[in-house]
Scaffold this active site. Structure first.
Site, PDB file in Angstrom:
ATOM      1  N   LYS A  13       0.901  -1.277   0.020  1.00  0.00           N
ATOM      2  CA  LYS A  13       0.033   0.146  -0.192  1.00  0.00           C
ATOM      3  C   LYS A  13       0.910   1.305  -0.107  1.00  0.00           C
ATOM      4  O   LYS A  13       0.895   2.319  -0.892  1.00  0.00           O
ATOM      5  CB  LYS A  13      -0.753   0.184   1.278  1.00  0.00           C
ATOM      6  CG  LYS A  13      -1.702  -1.169   1.372  1.00  0.00           C
ATOM      7  CD  LYS A  13      -2.349  -1.041   2.866  1.00  0.00           C
ATOM      8  CE  LYS A  13      -1.831  -0.954   4.079  1.00  0.00           C
ATOM      9  NZ  LYS A  13      -1.180  -1.960   4.549  1.00  0.00           N
ATOM     10  N   ARG A  88      -9.789   1.219   9.030  1.00  0.00           N
ATOM     11  CA  ARG A  88      -8.949  -0.191   9.476  1.00  0.00           C
ATOM     12  C   ARG A  88     -10.079  -0.776  10.418  1.00  0.00           C
ATOM     13  O   ARG A  88      -9.797  -2.095  10.676  1.00  0.00           O
ATOM     14  CB  ARG A  88      -7.824  -0.067  10.301  1.00  0.00           C
ATOM     15  CG  ARG A  88      -6.531  -0.262   9.639  1.00  0.00           C
ATOM     16  CD  ARG A  88      -5.459   0.123  10.541  1.00  0.00           C
ATOM     17  NE  ARG A  88      -4.340  -0.861  10.223  1.00  0.00           N
ATOM     18  CZ  ARG A  88      -3.182  -0.322   9.505  1.00  0.00           C
ATOM     19  NH1 ARG A  88      -3.141   0.766   9.262  1.00  0.00           N
ATOM     20  NH2 ARG A  88      -2.254  -1.041   9.693  1.00  0.00           N
ATOM     21  N   ARG A 127      11.911  -5.638   4.884  1.00  0.00           N
ATOM     22  CA  ARG A 127      11.691  -4.207   4.369  1.00  0.00           C
ATOM     23  C   ARG A 127      12.791  -3.039   5.385  1.00  0.00           C
ATOM     24  O   ARG A 127      13.095  -3.266   6.496  1.00  0.00           O
ATOM     25  CB  ARG A 127      10.436  -3.661   4.852  1.00  0.00           C
ATOM     26  CG  ARG A 127      10.346  -2.178   4.809  1.00  0.00           C
ATOM     27  CD  ARG A 127       8.829  -1.966   4.822  1.00  0.00           C
ATOM     28  NE  ARG A 127       7.969  -2.168   6.236  1.00  0.00           N
ATOM     29  CZ  ARG A 127       6.620  -1.978   6.339  1.00  0.00           C
ATOM     30  NH1 ARG A 127       6.170  -1.407   5.570  1.00  0.00           N
ATOM     31  NH2 ARG A 127       6.230  -2.460   7.544  1.00  0.00           N
ATOM     32  N   ARG A 160      11.783  -1.586  10.827  1.00  0.00           N
ATOM     33  CA  ARG A 160      10.728  -1.069  11.821  1.00  0.00           C
ATOM     34  C   ARG A 160      10.550  -2.002  12.893  1.00  0.00           C
ATOM     35  O   ARG A 160      10.795  -3.149  12.846  1.00  0.00           O
ATOM     36  CB  ARG A 160       9.380  -0.899  10.933  1.00  0.00           C
ATOM     37  CG  ARG A 160       8.806   0.569  10.447  1.00  0.00           C
ATOM     38  CD  ARG A 160       7.758   0.485   9.530  1.00  0.00           C
ATOM     39  NE  ARG A 160       6.605  -0.215  10.064  1.00  0.00           N
ATOM     40  CZ  ARG A 160       5.291  -0.182   9.510  1.00  0.00           C
ATOM     41  NH1 ARG A 160       5.315   0.415   8.203  1.00  0.00           N
ATOM     42  NH2 ARG A 160       4.346  -0.655   9.787  1.00  0.00           N
ATOM     43  N   ARG A 171      -0.020  -8.501  13.701  1.00  0.00           N
ATOM     44  CA  ARG A 171      -0.646  -7.706  12.760  1.00  0.00           C
ATOM     45  C   ARG A 171      -1.677  -8.264  11.843  1.00  0.00           C
ATOM     46  O   ARG A 171      -2.483  -7.860  11.299  1.00  0.00           O
ATOM     47  CB  ARG A 171       0.627  -6.781  12.088  1.00  0.00           C
ATOM     48  CG  ARG A 171       1.167  -5.819  13.005  1.00  0.00           C
ATOM     49  CD  ARG A 171       2.616  -5.237  12.369  1.00  0.00           C
ATOM     50  NE  ARG A 171       2.625  -4.627  11.249  1.00  0.00           N
ATOM     51  CZ  ARG A 171       3.431  -4.490  10.211  1.00  0.00           C
ATOM     52  NH1 ARG A 171       4.676  -5.020  10.612  1.00  0.00           N
ATOM     53  NH2 ARG A 171       3.425  -3.748   9.395  1.00  0.00           N
TER      54      ARG A 171
HETATM   55  P1  AP5 Z   1       5.025  -1.451   1.767  1.00  0.00           P
HETATM   56  O1  AP5 Z   1       4.502  -0.814   0.721  1.00  0.00           O
HETATM   57  O2  AP5 Z   1       5.712  -0.966   3.069  1.00  0.00           O
HETATM   58  O3  AP5 Z   1       3.733  -2.251   2.377  1.00  0.00           O
HETATM   59  P2  AP5 Z   1       2.364  -1.584   3.273  1.00  0.00           P
HETATM   60  O4  AP5 Z   1       1.061  -2.649   2.834  1.00  0.00           O
HETATM   61  O5  AP5 Z   1       2.406  -0.219   3.182  1.00  0.00           O
HETATM   62  O6  AP5 Z   1       2.853  -2.365   4.572  1.00  0.00           O
HETATM   63  P3  AP5 Z   1       2.951  -1.679   6.089  1.00  0.00           P
HETATM   64  O7  AP5 Z   1       3.592  -2.566   7.066  1.00  0.00           O
HETATM   65  O8  AP5 Z   1       3.143  -0.252   6.079  1.00  0.00           O
HETATM   66  O9  AP5 Z   1       1.370  -1.668   6.489  1.00  0.00           O
HETATM   67  P4  AP5 Z   1       0.512  -1.733   7.815  1.00  0.00           P
HETATM   68  O10 AP5 Z   1      -0.765  -1.477   7.333  1.00  0.00           O
HETATM   69  O11 AP5 Z   1       1.082  -2.655   8.516  1.00  0.00           O
HETATM   70  O12 AP5 Z   1       1.564  -0.506   8.537  1.00  0.00           O
HETATM   71  P5  AP5 Z   1       0.902   0.980   9.052  1.00  0.00           P
HETATM   72  O13 AP5 Z   1       2.249   1.809   8.987  1.00  0.00           O
HETATM   73  O14 AP5 Z   1      -0.173   1.473   8.306  1.00  0.00           O
HETATM   74  O15 AP5 Z   1       5.789  -2.769   1.439  1.00  0.00           O
HETATM   75  C1  AP5 Z   1       6.213  -3.739   2.317  1.00  0.00           C
HETATM   76  C2  AP5 Z   1       7.465  -4.110   1.832  1.00  0.00           C
HETATM   77  O16 AP5 Z   1       7.405  -4.900   0.598  1.00  0.00           O
HETATM   78  C3  AP5 Z   1       8.765  -3.137   1.216  1.00  0.00           C
HETATM   79  O17 AP5 Z   1      10.123  -3.466   1.486  1.00  0.00           O
HETATM   80  C4  AP5 Z   1       8.535  -2.915  -0.429  1.00  0.00           C
HETATM   81  O18 AP5 Z   1       9.848  -2.550  -0.778  1.00  0.00           O
HETATM   82  C5  AP5 Z   1       8.230  -4.503  -0.636  1.00  0.00           C
HETATM   83  N1  AP5 Z   1       7.146  -4.478  -1.863  1.00  0.00           N
HETATM   84  C6  AP5 Z   1       6.130  -3.736  -1.773  1.00  0.00           C
HETATM   85  N2  AP5 Z   1       5.365  -3.816  -2.969  1.00  0.00           N
HETATM   86  C7  AP5 Z   1       6.225  -5.126  -3.589  1.00  0.00           C
HETATM   87  C8  AP5 Z   1       5.779  -5.807  -4.885  1.00  0.00           C
HETATM   88  N3  AP5 Z   1       4.717  -5.412  -5.499  1.00  0.00           N
HETATM   89  N4  AP5 Z   1       6.792  -6.781  -5.071  1.00  0.00           N
HETATM   90  C9  AP5 Z   1       7.791  -6.963  -4.170  1.00  0.00           C
HETATM   91  N5  AP5 Z   1       8.112  -6.357  -2.986  1.00  0.00           N
HETATM   92  C10 AP5 Z   1       7.038  -5.552  -2.814  1.00  0.00           C
HETATM   93  O19 AP5 Z   1       0.577   0.654  10.603  1.00  0.00           O
HETATM   94  C11 AP5 Z   1       1.453   0.278  11.363  1.00  0.00           C
HETATM   95  C12 AP5 Z   1       1.043   0.248  12.824  1.00  0.00           C
HETATM   96  O20 AP5 Z   1       0.128   1.716  13.160  1.00  0.00           O
HETATM   97  C13 AP5 Z   1      -0.619  -0.656  12.832  1.00  0.00           C
HETATM   98  O21 AP5 Z   1      -0.016  -1.875  13.208  1.00  0.00           O
HETATM   99  C14 AP5 Z   1      -1.237  -0.143  13.876  1.00  0.00           C
HETATM  100  O22 AP5 Z   1      -0.915  -0.213  15.294  1.00  0.00           O
HETATM  101  C15 AP5 Z   1      -1.082   1.497  13.915  1.00  0.00           C
HETATM  102  N6  AP5 Z   1      -2.127   1.992  12.830  1.00  0.00           N
HETATM  103  C16 AP5 Z   1      -1.883   2.660  11.578  1.00  0.00           C
HETATM  104  N7  AP5 Z   1      -3.037   3.035  11.161  1.00  0.00           N
HETATM  105  C17 AP5 Z   1      -3.909   2.721  12.057  1.00  0.00           C
HETATM  106  C18 AP5 Z   1      -5.286   2.914  11.885  1.00  0.00           C
HETATM  107  N8  AP5 Z   1      -6.108   3.380  10.925  1.00  0.00           N
HETATM  108  N9  AP5 Z   1      -6.185   2.565  13.097  1.00  0.00           N
HETATM  109  C19 AP5 Z   1      -5.512   1.994  13.973  1.00  0.00           C
HETATM  110  N10 AP5 Z   1      -4.112   1.916  14.115  1.00  0.00           N
HETATM  111  C20 AP5 Z   1      -3.390   2.325  12.993  1.00  0.00           C
END
Ligand code: AP5
Length: 212
Positions: A13, A88, A127, A160, A171
């Site tokens: 994403k 979410r 990552r 991270r 997660r």
């Molecule tokens: P990446 O693009 O970083 O994936 P992502 O889907 O963004 O993963 P995240 O871990 O950031 O999602 P998340 O939803 O758990 O974290 P968030 O920060 O929102 O890609 C991942 C890896 O794969 C990278 O190394 C990339 O290079 C590689 N890659 C990407 N595309 C690829 C492809 N096509 N092929 C091969 N490799 C690829 O949330 C973190 C925490 O914050 C949550 O756990 C929660 O505690 C809190 N939080 C955030 N938002 C909320 C909310 N709305 N409500 C409550 N808590 C929240």
């Protein structure tokens, strides 16, 4: 255009939201990045969020809804924005409907990043992120030119806190229990566009652009 990028952790994403933002100028609104920004700045909100995030649990609905409410009022959101990692929960999705309605705005698309859990573990453990400019790398599929150094700004790359195998499993569980219901929620509103997130970064981007 207002869109949501919905999918499990590691589905790409953030990667795609950054690329689309660069191409189209719609800002990427990542609640995860906003929360990490608060942790880095040592705010009260950041301190409270940190222990939940480190355990792979969701931060409270009211906190993230408040952050989005404030952010979408900024002038750079006037032509649209990309919601990355928000909503979410059903409560967050209902709150977003209300916020958009109040501002006379319309949600245009929800991109569902579809990918099996097995692929996500290696994506997330590999990552590496730049703390300074948030650029993202992967030790195997997208390594930086110089080991552990950001190609873009030259700062050190970090792993991270929540990218350990144990927290990733948590997660993923939280995603299936609390977030995946949003696929049906937005299907009922005819807004879902399914994306095969197992494909390469370039092909996923092409497929998203074709649906815009
Ligand atoms: P990446 O693009 O970083 O994936 P992502 O889907 O963004 O993963 P995240 O871990 O950031 O999602 P998340 O939803 O758990 O974290 P968030 O920060 O929102 O890609 C991942 C890896 O794969 C990278 O190394 C990339 O290079 C590689 N890659 C990407 N595309 C690829 C492809 N096509 N092929 C091969 N490799 C690829 O949330 C973190 C925490 O914050 C949550 O756990 C929660 O505690 C809190 N939080 C955030 N938002 C909320 C909310 N709305 N409500 C409550 N808590 C929240």
């Amino acid at each position: 255009m207002i869109s949501i990028f919905l999918g499990p952790p590691g589905s790409g994403k953030g990667t795609q939201a950054k690329r689309l933002s660069n191409l189209k100028g719609w800002p990427q609104l990542s609640t995860g990045d906003m929360l990490r920004g608060n942790i880095q700045a040592g705010t009260k909100l950041g301190l409270e969020a940190k222990s939940l995030m480190d355990q792979g649990l969701l931060v409270s609905d009211s906190v993230v809804i408040g952050m989005i409410d404030e952010r979408i009022n900024a002038s750079d959101c006037s032509n649209g924005f990309i919601l990355d990692g928000f909503p979410r929960t059903i409560i967050q999705a209902d709150a977003l409907n209300e916020l958009l309605e109040l501002k006379n705005l319309k949600l245009n698309r929800v991109f569902e990043f579809s990918i099996p859990d097995e692929v996500l573990i290696s994506r997330l453990t590999g990552r590496r992120t730049c703390l300074k400019c948030s650029s993202m790398f992967h030790i195997v599929s997208a390594p930086p030119k110089i080991f552990n150094i950001c190609d873009k700004c030259g700062s050190e790359l970090v792993q991270r806190q929540d990218d350990s195998e144990e927290v990733i499993s948590k997660r993923l569980k939280v995603y299936h229990q609390q977030t995946s219901a949003l696929v049906q929620y937005y299907s009922d509103k005819n807004l879902i566009k399914k994306i095969d997130a197992t494909l390469s970064v370039e092909v996923v981007e092409k497929n998203i652009l074709a649906l815009i």
